[in-house]
Design a protein around this motif. Sequence first.
Motif, PDB file in Angstrom:
ATOM      1  N   LEU A  40      -1.143  10.918  -4.764  1.00 50.62           N
ATOM      2  CA  LEU A  40      -2.264  11.844  -4.905  1.00 50.62           C
ATOM      3  C   LEU A  40      -3.056  11.534  -6.173  1.00 50.62           C
ATOM      4  O   LEU A  40      -4.300  11.570  -6.168  1.00 50.62           O
ATOM      5  CB  LEU A  40      -1.771  13.285  -4.927  1.00 50.62           C
ATOM      6  CG  LEU A  40      -2.884  14.346  -4.959  1.00 50.62           C
ATOM      7  CD1 LEU A  40      -3.761  14.271  -3.722  1.00 50.62           C
ATOM      8  CD2 LEU A  40      -2.279  15.747  -5.103  1.00 50.62           C
ATOM      9  N   ALA A  41      -2.359  11.210  -7.270  1.00 51.52           N
ATOM     10  CA  ALA A  41      -3.055  10.870  -8.514  1.00 51.52           C
ATOM     11  C   ALA A  41      -3.950   9.649  -8.321  1.00 51.52           C
ATOM     12  O   ALA A  41      -5.077   9.603  -8.822  1.00 51.52           O
ATOM     13  CB  ALA A  41      -2.046  10.615  -9.628  1.00 51.52           C
ATOM     14  N   ALA A  42      -3.454   8.657  -7.572  1.00 52.40           N
ATOM     15  CA  ALA A  42      -4.257   7.466  -7.313  1.00 52.40           C
ATOM     16  C   ALA A  42      -5.509   7.804  -6.516  1.00 52.40           C
ATOM     17  O   ALA A  42      -6.602   7.288  -6.788  1.00 52.40           O
ATOM     18  CB  ALA A  42      -3.419   6.433  -6.569  1.00 52.40           C
ATOM     19  N   GLN A  43      -5.358   8.693  -5.543  1.00 51.08           N
ATOM     20  CA  GLN A  43      -6.505   9.070  -4.724  1.00 51.08           C
ATOM     21  C   GLN A  43      -7.508   9.907  -5.525  1.00 51.08           C
ATOM     22  O   GLN A  43      -8.727   9.732  -5.394  1.00 51.08           O
ATOM     23  CB  GLN A  43      -6.027   9.836  -3.489  1.00 51.08           C
ATOM     24  CG  GLN A  43      -5.190   8.973  -2.558  1.00 51.08           C
ATOM     25  CD  GLN A  43      -4.553   9.760  -1.428  1.00 51.08           C
ATOM     26  OE1 GLN A  43      -5.235  10.248  -0.547  1.00 51.08           O
ATOM     27  NE2 GLN A  43      -3.233   9.897  -1.471  1.00 51.08           N
ATOM     28  N   ILE A  44      -7.004  10.801  -6.346  1.00 53.60           N
ATOM     29  CA  ILE A  44      -7.893  11.626  -7.179  1.00 53.60           C
ATOM     30  C   ILE A  44      -8.697  10.757  -8.132  1.00 53.60           C
ATOM     31  O   ILE A  44      -9.873  11.027  -8.408  1.00 53.60           O
ATOM     32  CB  ILE A  44      -7.069  12.687  -7.943  1.00 53.60           C
ATOM     33  CG1 ILE A  44      -6.544  13.752  -6.971  1.00 53.60           C
ATOM     34  CG2 ILE A  44      -7.896  13.328  -9.050  1.00 53.60           C
ATOM     35  CD1 ILE A  44      -5.550  14.719  -7.584  1.00 53.60           C
ATOM     36  N   SER A  45      -8.082   9.688  -8.630  1.00 56.48           N
ATOM     37  CA  SER A  45      -8.760   8.834  -9.604  1.00 56.48           C
ATOM     38  C   SER A  45     -10.017   8.186  -9.029  1.00 56.48           C
ATOM     39  O   SER A  45     -10.912   7.784  -9.782  1.00 56.48           O
ATOM     40  CB  SER A  45      -7.809   7.747 -10.108  1.00 56.48           C
ATOM     41  OG  SER A  45      -7.528   6.794  -9.090  1.00 56.48           O
ATOM     42  N   ALA A  46     -10.093   8.076  -7.709  1.00 58.25           N
ATOM     43  CA  ALA A  46     -11.278   7.487  -7.086  1.00 58.25           C
ATOM     44  C   ALA A  46     -12.470   8.438  -7.127  1.00 58.25           C
ATOM     45  O   ALA A  46     -13.612   8.018  -6.904  1.00 58.25           O
ATOM     46  CB  ALA A  46     -10.971   7.098  -5.643  1.00 58.25           C
TER      47      ALA A  46
END
Length: 421
Positions: free
Chosen positions: A213-219
């Motif tokens: 989720l953190a990786a997706q939010i970073s986008a």
Amino acid sequence: MTTAPTTAGPTTTVSGTARAVVTGVGVLAPNGIGAEEYWAATLRGESGIARITRFDPSSYPSRLAGEVTGFSVRDHIPSRLVPQTDRTTQFALAGADWALADAGLSADSLPADERGVVTASASGGFEFGQRELGHLWGKDPKHVSAYMSFAWFYAVNSGQVSIRHDLRGPTGVLVTDQAGGLDAVAQARRRIRRGTPLMLTGGMDASLCPYGLAAQISAGILSGSEDPTRAYLPFDAAADGHVPGEGGAILTLEDADRARQRGARVHGEISGYAATFDPRPGSGRPANLERAVRGALDDAGLRPGDIAFVLADGAGEPEPDRVEAQALAAVFGPGGVPVSVPKTMTGRLYSGAAPLDLVTALFGLRDGVVPPTVHVEETTGHDIDLVTGAPRPVTGDAALVLARGRGGFNSAMVVRGPSAA
């Protein structure tokens, strides 16, 4: 590992005349486990989007997702595989089992080198990787599973499925974000055309863990809404990002002549495909989605008027939605074809989204209906005929599925229904 073409023009089949038909499907979706269960829920407009339950999302700016619920892994795959595999691979193994069973095939239906597998992946085994990295940093290297060496990798779904079903023919993986699901099916179609009688294909993703989720939010493209009915609104004036999801579909593809000879039930045909790549941001050059749409129609030998409906990519962001609507209006005319985004009920499943849309398209052609785009209220400014509110009856035997991936990937695929296949 195989990647998408980097040329701007459409990519179509490269050789052979064999037709690739779909004889089996296996589905895991946030609003239904099993193909018919998913289809019934989708026609009812049932959403699987809700607050994340697999961990506490309170500290994250995006807290909604489409989670697959009710899946007991030990009921569907051998217990020895459970500690070796991430959730995404467990989904792929179950989906492959169901796709073969739906096709009426078993592991010994063909020689091993005459059956293969090509899947797509956008994230690999994120949850497995997070757990083992936690062991590495919180304990010591001795506590890291030996299976970490492959369980996190993008190609692991193809590898595990090939081992489980002794698939020794063509094998590969496509990594092109959301477009990868169509690209993988197209690659499987190429292998059918080159003489491989049977291919498993499609995609599954499951990255709903803190790391994922953190990786997706970073986008910067996830919706921050906490209202499941207002969080993912493609083509809506209030669109501000998408909701992530997990799951997807695995398909059994066969040579049409062989399928007919063995008396197989056919869901439909993979009739046309094209892929393009967008110019770099800021170049001032237009996107190439329209070229992909026209290329897929040309590959299928069809005209725009032959398409009964379109299942759009539906990014849920103003600019990508504008580009997609503009491409559709250019090809079909303003409001010239029914358009829907059923993934508003599941969230965006990344590599699993487009294969699930293919199943939706095939079932829609079978039953003469296109499911709705739920929750969208205002589409002012987009010259498309968006299906909202309730399913809409349609006629025709061909549908178009679109998928776009971050970084400029565009893919388009035409399917024909069982009556045409």
